[in-house]
Motif scaffolding. Structure first.
Motif, PDB file in Angstrom:
ATOM      1  N   SER A   1      24.416  19.526 -63.995  1.00 14.25           N
ATOM      2  CA  SER A   1      25.278  18.400 -64.363  1.00 14.25           C
ATOM      3  C   SER A   1      24.778  17.672 -65.606  1.00 14.25           C
ATOM      4  CB  SER A   1      25.364  17.404 -63.202  1.00 14.25           C
ATOM      5  OG  SER A   1      24.077  16.870 -62.912  1.00 14.25           O
ATOM      6  N   GLY A   2      23.492  17.852 -65.928  1.00 11.36           N
ATOM      7  CA  GLY A   2      22.925  17.168 -67.087  1.00 11.36           C
ATOM      8  C   GLY A   2      23.510  17.608 -68.419  1.00 11.36           C
ATOM      9  N   VAL A   3      24.149  18.771 -68.423  1.00 11.36           N
ATOM     10  CA  VAL A   3      24.739  19.263 -69.669  1.00 11.36           C
ATOM     11  C   VAL A   3      25.750  18.267 -70.221  1.00 11.36           C
ATOM     12  CG1 VAL A   3      26.153  21.099 -70.691  1.00 11.36           C
ATOM     13  CG2 VAL A   3      24.361  21.676 -69.044  1.00 11.36           C
ATOM     14  N   ILE A   4      26.544  17.682 -69.324  1.00 10.92           N
ATOM     15  CA  ILE A   4      27.606  16.780 -69.782  1.00 10.92           C
ATOM     16  C   ILE A   4      27.041  15.463 -70.322  1.00 10.92           C
ATOM     17  CG2 ILE A   4      28.204  15.395 -67.739  1.00 10.92           C
ATOM     18  CD1 ILE A   4      31.145  16.316 -68.263  1.00 10.92           C
ATOM     19  N   LEU A   5      25.803  15.131 -69.967  1.00 10.25           N
ATOM     20  CA  LEU A   5      25.190  13.925 -70.511  1.00 10.25           C
ATOM     21  C   LEU A   5      24.896  14.097 -72.001  1.00 10.25           C
ATOM     22  CD1 LEU A   5      22.674  13.063 -67.636  1.00 10.25           C
ATOM     23  CD2 LEU A   5      24.981  12.163 -67.999  1.00 10.25           C
TER      24      LEU A   5
ATOM     25  N   HIS B   1      26.575  16.500 -73.777  1.00  5.44           N
ATOM     26  CA  HIS B   1      27.852  16.908 -74.387  1.00  5.44           C
ATOM     27  C   HIS B   1      28.990  16.324 -73.552  1.00  5.44           C
ATOM     28  CE1 HIS B   1      25.681  19.832 -76.868  1.00  5.44           C
ATOM     29  NE2 HIS B   1      24.971  20.070 -75.787  1.00  5.44           N
ATOM     30  N   PRO B   2      29.295  15.038 -73.702  1.00  5.03           N
ATOM     31  CA  PRO B   2      30.289  14.365 -72.845  1.00  5.03           C
ATOM     32  C   PRO B   2      31.734  14.679 -73.234  1.00  5.03           C
ATOM     33  CG  PRO B   2      29.396  12.811 -74.426  1.00  5.03           C
ATOM     34  CD  PRO B   2      28.656  14.103 -74.639  1.00  5.03           C
ATOM     35  N   TYR B   3      32.061  15.969 -73.131  1.00  9.39           N
ATOM     36  CA  TYR B   3      33.400  16.416 -73.498  1.00  9.39           C
ATOM     37  C   TYR B   3      33.922  17.362 -72.422  1.00  9.39           C
ATOM     38  CZ  TYR B   3      31.331  14.946 -77.915  1.00  9.39           C
ATOM     39  OH  TYR B   3      30.681  14.235 -78.879  1.00  9.39           O
ATOM     40  N   PRO B   4      35.248  17.558 -72.367  1.00  8.72           N
ATOM     41  CA  PRO B   4      35.808  18.497 -71.403  1.00  8.72           C
ATOM     42  C   PRO B   4      35.219  19.903 -71.566  1.00  8.72           C
ATOM     43  CG  PRO B   4      37.545  17.140 -72.336  1.00  8.72           C
ATOM     44  CD  PRO B   4      36.299  16.830 -73.113  1.00  8.72           C
ATOM     45  N   MET B   5      35.134  20.615 -70.450  1.00 13.00           N
ATOM     46  CA  MET B   5      34.656  21.994 -70.351  1.00 13.00           C
ATOM     47  C   MET B   5      33.134  22.126 -70.278  1.00 13.00           C
ATOM     48  SD  MET B   5      37.317  23.813 -69.994  1.00 13.00           S
ATOM     49  CE  MET B   5      36.641  25.466 -70.157  1.00 13.00           C
ATOM     50  N   TYR B   6      32.396  21.003 -70.343  1.00 15.70           N
ATOM     51  CA  TYR B   6      30.947  21.056 -70.229  1.00 15.70           C
ATOM     52  C   TYR B   6      30.459  20.716 -68.810  1.00 15.70           C
ATOM     53  CZ  TYR B   6      30.400  21.460 -75.294  1.00 15.70           C
ATOM     54  OH  TYR B   6      30.431  21.901 -76.593  1.00 15.70           O
ATOM     55  N   PHE B   7      31.395  20.546 -67.886  1.00 17.49           N
ATOM     56  CA  PHE B   7      31.019  20.100 -66.534  1.00 17.49           C
ATOM     57  C   PHE B   7      30.598  21.259 -65.647  1.00 17.49           C
ATOM     58  CE2 PHE B   7      32.472  19.427 -62.086  1.00 17.49           C
ATOM     59  CZ  PHE B   7      31.477  18.530 -61.722  1.00 17.49           C
ATOM     60  N   TYR B   8      29.399  21.131 -65.055  1.00 18.34           N
ATOM     61  CA  TYR B   8      28.896  22.048 -64.036  1.00 18.34           C
ATOM     62  C   TYR B   8      28.226  21.196 -62.960  1.00 18.34           C
ATOM     63  CZ  TYR B   8      29.494  25.673 -67.569  1.00 18.34           C
ATOM     64  OH  TYR B   8      30.012  26.523 -68.511  1.00 18.34           O
ATOM     65  N   PRO B   9      28.736  21.204 -61.713  1.00 21.91           N
ATOM     66  CA  PRO B   9      28.155  20.340 -60.675  1.00 21.91           C
ATOM     67  C   PRO B   9      26.844  20.890 -60.122  1.00 21.91           C
ATOM     68  CG  PRO B   9      29.931  21.645 -59.754  1.00 21.91           C
ATOM     69  CD  PRO B   9      29.916  21.951 -61.226  1.00 21.91           C
ATOM     70  N   ASP B  10      25.961  19.989 -59.700  1.00 29.53           N
ATOM     71  CA  ASP B  10      24.739  20.382 -59.003  1.00 29.53           C
ATOM     72  C   ASP B  10      25.077  20.712 -57.555  1.00 29.53           C
ATOM     73  OD1 ASP B  10      23.136  19.908 -61.239  1.00 29.53           O
ATOM     74  OD2 ASP B  10      22.956  17.793 -60.767  1.00 29.53           O
TER      75      ASP B  10
ATOM     76  N   LYS C   1      10.357  27.382 -67.830  1.00 31.29           N
ATOM     77  CA  LYS C   1       9.494  26.396 -68.476  1.00 31.29           C
ATOM     78  C   LYS C   1       9.537  26.543 -69.990  1.00 31.29           C
ATOM     79  CE  LYS C   1       6.204  25.758 -64.679  1.00 31.29           C
ATOM     80  NZ  LYS C   1       4.821  26.031 -64.208  1.00 31.29           N
ATOM     81  N   ASN C   2       9.471  27.786 -70.459  1.00 29.65           N
ATOM     82  CA  ASN C   2       9.512  28.026 -71.894  1.00 29.65           C
ATOM     83  C   ASN C   2      10.855  27.624 -72.488  1.00 29.65           C
ATOM     84  OD1 ASN C   2       6.915  29.046 -71.989  1.00 29.65           O
ATOM     85  ND2 ASN C   2       7.563  31.153 -71.623  1.00 29.65           N
ATOM     86  N   ALA C   3      11.914  27.894 -71.738  1.00 32.16           N
ATOM     87  CA  ALA C   3      13.251  27.533 -72.204  1.00 32.16           C
ATOM     88  C   ALA C   3      13.398  26.024 -72.302  1.00 32.16           C
ATOM     89  CB  ALA C   3      14.313  28.113 -71.266  1.00 32.16           C
ATOM     90  N   LYS C   4      12.802  25.298 -71.337  1.00 31.02           N
ATOM     91  CA  LYS C   4      12.874  23.844 -71.355  1.00 31.02           C
ATOM     92  C   LYS C   4      12.138  23.286 -72.565  1.00 31.02           C
ATOM     93  CE  LYS C   4      13.556  22.860 -66.444  1.00 31.02           C
ATOM     94  NZ  LYS C   4      12.942  22.291 -65.212  1.00 31.02           N
ATOM     95  N   ARG C   5      10.994  23.909 -72.888  1.00 22.73           N
ATOM     96  CA  ARG C   5      10.227  23.438 -74.050  1.00 22.73           C
ATOM     97  C   ARG C   5      11.025  23.633 -75.335  1.00 22.73           C
ATOM     98  NH1 ARG C   5       5.937  26.605 -71.655  1.00 22.73           N
ATOM     99  NH2 ARG C   5       4.604  25.300 -70.352  1.00 22.73           N
ATOM    100  N   LYS C   6      11.680  24.797 -75.448  1.00 16.03           N
ATOM    101  CA  LYS C   6      12.424  25.118 -76.653  1.00 16.03           C
ATOM    102  C   LYS C   6      13.670  24.259 -76.807  1.00 16.03           C
ATOM    103  CE  LYS C   6      10.925  29.956 -76.790  1.00 16.03           C
ATOM    104  NZ  LYS C   6      11.335  31.369 -76.655  1.00 16.03           N
ATOM    105  N   THR C   7      14.308  23.903 -75.673  1.00 16.18           N
ATOM    106  CA  THR C   7      15.578  23.180 -75.725  1.00 16.18           C
ATOM    107  C   THR C   7      15.411  21.702 -75.468  1.00 16.18           C
ATOM    108  OG1 THR C   7      15.986  23.617 -73.382  1.00 16.18           O
ATOM    109  CG2 THR C   7      16.879  25.213 -74.951  1.00 16.18           C
ATOM    110  N   LYS C   8      14.179  21.244 -75.370  1.00 12.57           N
ATOM    111  CA  LYS C   8      13.931  19.829 -75.088  1.00 12.57           C
ATOM    112  C   LYS C   8      14.574  18.958 -76.155  1.00 12.57           C
ATOM    113  CE  LYS C   8      10.258  16.649 -73.726  1.00 12.57           C
ATOM    114  NZ  LYS C   8       8.814  16.469 -73.582  1.00 12.57           N
ATOM    115  N   GLY C   9      15.354  18.015 -75.704  1.00 11.79           N
ATOM    116  CA  GLY C   9      16.042  17.129 -76.628  1.00 11.79           C
ATOM    117  C   GLY C   9      17.374  17.646 -77.097  1.00 11.79           C
TER     118      GLY C   9
END
Length: 306
Positions: A120-124, A126-135, A296-304
């Protein structure tokens, strides 16, 4: 009443140790198709997974007594962004193999127990339609019945001994199609470390609701032996099948077999190791570790970014 528990390490596709119609209740949770943090790449394909499930359902149709219940804890699986409709497909298989679809309960976990990712954090970001994925904080308990149950067959004495505590039933809201139960996380220093085990409360409720004292409960995907342990606690016999021989010591511990022999138990346990048992746990856990390191590596690369 002393109960008996037969724990078999072998493939549940062949339950040769069980006679036709000898099981009164099934409570189980099959492996979630190639779930990244439990069973990565365990099955060659989704169709191979469904084929395996169908073969086991055929055996369940043989061993489950007339009118009795099969309870399946399962969930749709997300792999590399693709969601597989496990709940719908298992429902279809059970119906096609002759079971009656009786009910569905949604098991809801506390929000703080989201285990793998917070999509769900994706929409935070990218607050636009089509970015919603529920936890996901739920799983499904599918309930099937093997024909019509004859209530008159149960002796009055057994009925009374198996009577459900109505206060417990109402207080904990068993009567709803949603059950709020905290899940078991495979954390360190737990007997279930590295195992996708369900909480004891689930088999506790299902065994109370769908079986009588002295009857036999089956778990064809035994895992750490939770269903069998609870069956023993509630005065039921049990049979468990588990293909992974590496879980044998975990099952023994859960069933109290490693405790002092001076402690008398009101149940007997027989362990059978068949030739078709496999060693899977170490292999799967190594894959899980690699999955975690990738995350973990993906989180480091995409942080922010996301």
């Amino acid at each position: 009443m002393k109960t008996h528990h037969k724990l078999i390490f072998g493939d549940a596709e062949n339950m040769k140790e069980l006679e036709d119609g000898s099981v009164h209740l099934v409570v189980t949770s099959p492996p979630y198709f190639n779930a990244p943090f439990d069973y990565p790449d365990l099955f060659e394909s989704y169709s191979a997974y469904l084929d395996k499930m169908r073969k086991i359902v055929k055996e369940l149709r043989r061993v489950v007594a007339e009118g009795r219940i099969v309870c399946i804890v399962c969930d749709d699986t997300l792999i590399n962004g693709r969601k597989y409709p496990v709940v719908a497909d298992l429902t279809k298989i059970y119906i096609e193999e002759g079971f009656i679809y009786r009910d569905k309960i949604i098991w809801i976990k506390p929000e703080g127990y989201i285990r793998i990712s917070r999509r769900s954090g994706v929409i935070l970001q990218h607050p636009y339609p089509m970015y919603f994925y529920p936890d996901n904080i739920q799983e499904t308990i599918l309930i099937f019945q093997n024909g019509k149950f004859d209530y008159k067959k149960i002796p009055k004495e057994i009925k009374e001994k198996s009577k459900i505590d109505v206060n417990e039933y109402q207080q904990n809201k068993w009567y709803l199609t949603t059950w709020n139960i905290t899940n078991v996380l495979p954390l360190r220093n737990r007997i279930e470390e590295g195992i996708a085990a369900f909480p004891e409360e689930i088999p506790y409720r299902l065994i109370k609701l769908f079986s009588y004292i002295g009857e036999t409960v089956l778990d064809p995907f035994m895992g750490s032996g939770t269903t069998n342990k609870v069956a023993a606690m509630l005065g039921r016999n049990s049979v468990g099948y588990e293909i992974d021989l590496e879980l044998c010591e975990v099952v023994k511990e859960k069933m109290g077999l490693n405790q002092s022999s001076l402690l008398k138990k009101d149940y007997d346990v027989e362990i059978i190791i068949r030739e078709d048992a496999k060693n899977l746990r170490t292999h799967l856990q190594e894959k899980v570790k690699r999955q975690k390191s990738v995350v973990k590596n993906a989180k480091r690369k995409t942080k922010g970014i996301i």
